[in-house]
Design a protein around this motif. Sequence first.
Motif, PDB file in Angstrom:
ATOM      1  N   ALA A  56     -26.278  76.773 -69.918  1.00 27.50           N
ATOM      2  CA  ALA A  56     -26.829  77.184 -68.627  1.00 27.50           C
ATOM      3  C   ALA A  56     -25.965  76.655 -67.481  1.00 27.50           C
ATOM      4  O   ALA A  56     -25.753  77.352 -66.473  1.00 27.50           O
ATOM      5  N   ASP A  57     -25.468  75.412 -67.598  1.00 29.70           N
ATOM      6  CA  ASP A  57     -24.589  74.857 -66.570  1.00 29.70           C
ATOM      7  C   ASP A  57     -23.236  75.566 -66.561  1.00 29.70           C
ATOM      8  O   ASP A  57     -22.638  75.776 -65.501  1.00 29.70           O
ATOM      9  N   ARG A  58     -22.768  75.945 -67.746  1.00 26.21           N
ATOM     10  CA  ARG A  58     -21.413  76.492 -67.865  1.00 26.21           C
ATOM     11  C   ARG A  58     -21.341  77.967 -67.522  1.00 26.21           C
ATOM     12  O   ARG A  58     -20.419  78.420 -66.835  1.00 26.21           O
ATOM     13  N   LYS A  63     -28.768  85.228 -67.567  1.00 32.38           N
ATOM     14  CA  LYS A  63     -28.443  85.967 -68.790  1.00 32.38           C
ATOM     15  C   LYS A  63     -28.948  85.255 -70.031  1.00 32.38           C
ATOM     16  O   LYS A  63     -29.475  85.880 -70.959  1.00 32.38           O
ATOM     17  N   LEU A  64     -28.787  83.940 -70.041  1.00 35.93           N
ATOM     18  CA  LEU A  64     -29.230  83.173 -71.205  1.00 35.93           C
ATOM     19  C   LEU A  64     -30.748  83.226 -71.337  1.00 35.93           C
ATOM     20  O   LEU A  64     -31.279  83.355 -72.443  1.00 35.93           O
ATOM     21  N   LEU A  65     -31.464  83.167 -70.211  1.00 36.25           N
ATOM     22  CA  LEU A  65     -32.918  83.229 -70.255  1.00 36.25           C
ATOM     23  C   LEU A  65     -33.388  84.578 -70.797  1.00 36.25           C
ATOM     24  O   LEU A  65     -34.309  84.641 -71.627  1.00 36.25           O
ATOM     25  N   LEU A  66     -32.763  85.655 -70.385  1.00 39.21           N
ATOM     26  CA  LEU A  66     -33.152  86.981 -70.870  1.00 39.21           C
ATOM     27  C   LEU A  66     -32.924  87.110 -72.379  1.00 39.21           C
ATOM     28  O   LEU A  66     -33.755  87.668 -73.105  1.00 39.21           O
ATOM     29  N   MET A  67     -31.810  86.578 -72.854  1.00 33.49           N
ATOM     30  CA  MET A  67     -31.523  86.627 -74.292  1.00 33.49           C
ATOM     31  C   MET A  67     -32.569  85.846 -75.083  1.00 33.49           C
ATOM     32  O   MET A  67     -33.039  86.295 -76.137  1.00 33.49           O
ATOM     33  N   MET A  68     -32.966  84.691 -74.566  1.00 34.30           N
ATOM     34  CA  MET A  68     -33.942  83.859 -75.269  1.00 34.30           C
ATOM     35  C   MET A  68     -35.335  84.518 -75.293  1.00 34.30           C
ATOM     36  O   MET A  68     -36.071  84.390 -76.267  1.00 34.30           O
ATOM     37  N   ILE A 105     -34.104  76.258 -69.215  1.00 32.95           N
ATOM     38  CA  ILE A 105     -33.621  77.047 -68.087  1.00 32.95           C
ATOM     39  C   ILE A 105     -34.686  77.185 -67.009  1.00 32.95           C
ATOM     40  O   ILE A 105     -34.399  77.067 -65.806  1.00 32.95           O
ATOM     41  N   SER A 106     -35.929  77.432 -67.397  1.00 36.67           N
ATOM     42  CA  SER A 106     -36.968  77.617 -66.386  1.00 36.67           C
ATOM     43  C   SER A 106     -37.194  76.336 -65.591  1.00 36.67           C
ATOM     44  O   SER A 106     -37.392  76.390 -64.367  1.00 36.67           O
ATOM     45  N   THR A 107     -37.146  75.173 -66.239  1.00 39.84           N
ATOM     46  CA  THR A 107     -37.293  73.911 -65.512  1.00 39.84           C
ATOM     47  C   THR A 107     -36.085  73.649 -64.629  1.00 39.84           C
ATOM     48  O   THR A 107     -36.219  73.175 -63.495  1.00 39.84           O
ATOM     49  N   THR A 108     -34.895  73.963 -65.124  1.00 39.33           N
ATOM     50  CA  THR A 108     -33.688  73.803 -64.315  1.00 39.33           C
ATOM     51  C   THR A 108     -33.739  74.690 -63.077  1.00 39.33           C
ATOM     52  O   THR A 108     -33.345  74.277 -61.980  1.00 39.33           O
ATOM     53  N   LEU A 109     -34.252  75.910 -63.220  1.00 41.22           N
ATOM     54  CA  LEU A 109     -34.346  76.832 -62.089  1.00 41.22           C
ATOM     55  C   LEU A 109     -35.283  76.315 -61.005  1.00 41.22           C
ATOM     56  O   LEU A 109     -35.083  76.595 -59.822  1.00 41.22           O
ATOM     57  N   VAL A 110     -36.307  75.562 -61.404  1.00 36.17           N
ATOM     58  CA  VAL A 110     -37.189  74.966 -60.398  1.00 36.17           C
ATOM     59  C   VAL A 110     -36.376  74.058 -59.483  1.00 36.17           C
ATOM     60  O   VAL A 110     -36.524  74.081 -58.250  1.00 36.17           O
ATOM     61  N   LEU A 167     -35.774  90.477 -65.716  1.00 33.19           N
ATOM     62  CA  LEU A 167     -34.509  91.123 -65.355  1.00 33.19           C
ATOM     63  C   LEU A 167     -34.526  91.593 -63.908  1.00 33.19           C
ATOM     64  O   LEU A 167     -33.531  91.492 -63.188  1.00 33.19           O
ATOM     65  N   ALA A 168     -35.678  92.055 -63.448  1.00 33.54           N
ATOM     66  CA  ALA A 168     -35.784  92.628 -62.112  1.00 33.54           C
ATOM     67  C   ALA A 168     -35.869  91.574 -61.012  1.00 33.54           C
ATOM     68  O   ALA A 168     -35.303  91.756 -59.925  1.00 33.54           O
ATOM     69  N   VAL A 169     -36.558  90.465 -61.254  1.00 34.67           N
ATOM     70  CA  VAL A 169     -36.880  89.562 -60.140  1.00 34.67           C
ATOM     71  C   VAL A 169     -36.057  88.279 -60.094  1.00 34.67           C
ATOM     72  O   VAL A 169     -35.901  87.688 -59.020  1.00 34.67           O
ATOM     73  N   LEU A 170     -35.536  87.806 -61.237  1.00 41.24           N
ATOM     74  CA  LEU A 170     -34.796  86.546 -61.211  1.00 41.24           C
ATOM     75  C   LEU A 170     -33.378  86.755 -60.690  1.00 41.24           C
ATOM     76  O   LEU A 170     -32.751  87.783 -60.957  1.00 41.24           O
ATOM     77  N   GLN A 171     -32.889  85.756 -59.950  1.00 39.37           N
ATOM     78  CA  GLN A 171     -31.527  85.794 -59.444  1.00 39.37           C
ATOM     79  C   GLN A 171     -30.800  84.523 -59.839  1.00 39.37           C
ATOM     80  O   GLN A 171     -31.398  83.444 -59.879  1.00 39.37           O
ATOM     81  N   GLU A 172     -29.514  84.673 -60.119  1.00 42.66           N
ATOM     82  CA  GLU A 172     -28.706  83.511 -60.466  1.00 42.66           C
ATOM     83  C   GLU A 172     -28.570  82.616 -59.243  1.00 42.66           C
ATOM     84  O   GLU A 172     -28.152  83.067 -58.179  1.00 42.66           O
TER      85      GLU A 172
END
Length: 380
Positions: A56-58, A63-68, A105-110, A167-172
């Motif tokens: 996720a850092d690299r 994209k990684l969240l969607l795959m998971m 990833i979800s906790t990191t996004l917070v 896919l629609a609402v999350l942004q990098e």
Amino acid sequence: MLFASTMTVMSGAIIAPALPGISRHFPDQPQVLIQLILTIPALMITLFSPLMGYLADRFGRKKLLLMMLFIYGFAGVAGFFIDRVDLLLSSRAFMGIAVAGILSISTTLVGDYFDGHERVRFLGLQSSCMALGGVVFINLGGILSDWSWRGPFLLYLTGVLLLPYALAVLQEPKNTGITSSGISDAPVTVDYWRTGLAYFIAMISMMMFYMFPAQLPFLLSQSGEISGLLIGIALSMAALTASIVAFGYGYYKPFLSVMTIYILGFLLAAAGFLVVGLTTSYAMAIVGAAISGLGLGAFMPNTTTWLMRITPQRVRGRVFGGFTSTFFFGQFVSPVVVAPALIWLDSLRNVYTAMAILCCLLAAALLILSNTYLRADSQL
């Protein structure tokens, strides 16, 4: 992000009421192996969360969240069709890998999306939704397990259903360490001592909390045959009270330090374990589970808040990958630790009583640390 967080709890909670039914369907398998069907995802989370944090850092979060999410849905629902314990454990293992990515990833996004008090409030809301999701999905799992032990596995399709919305609402997020070589090469300092202590507390609190879904169904069944719905209600009480405490985290955190919340949490958890250990009543077992939930419910937002404050953003994915790893390692080892303790202490009720004593000892240790090595954290 909130719904994705609930899915991490679903990885085990959904099938907890079905454990007695699974055990009856595979009568030649030992009880601890049946319990591993519940907790094997936690082992995969433990092994793969650091890798997910690094990726996720690299390479970025979205994209990684969607795959998971995709892997989670299909690996989870596979349990509905499988009729062999080894294959069932394999599908649960793949689902655990997906959960490692989703929670890290979800906790990191917070941390990427929010700052200050807004972050504290959202972390409490995230933990509350995770616990409340446990309430809802444990009871749905209980209802479906009365139909068939396979029924609860259908609920894992929510991972696939969430995919297009994510896919629609999350942004990098910006500035995650992949934006420029200058930022990526800048040195960072991680406080390994405090981070390690946070990891240990996360692990031990999850080990304790998971004694309810992993052990309480068998404890209640000792009094006679009990429906999956009633088991689900009993299990959901700890999750319900945990969700209430987590939801209010942003409101009471300004008045209490990180260390104070930990100490009070362990003492409340001890009271709940003691009630479960001393009672033979179904109603009082529910009360004990609820009290323990009040104590343990604040541990996840409290730990994530602490880590957010001491961790540089560029390595946040890796640190929270490690957090997810240790948090769910506690879930995995819960039945493994209880198995020899059960032989030594002779009954599950005695194990719950021993856990109450351990909680008191941990509260005392943190009280000492908060007045010595962690004096600064007593002001956070």
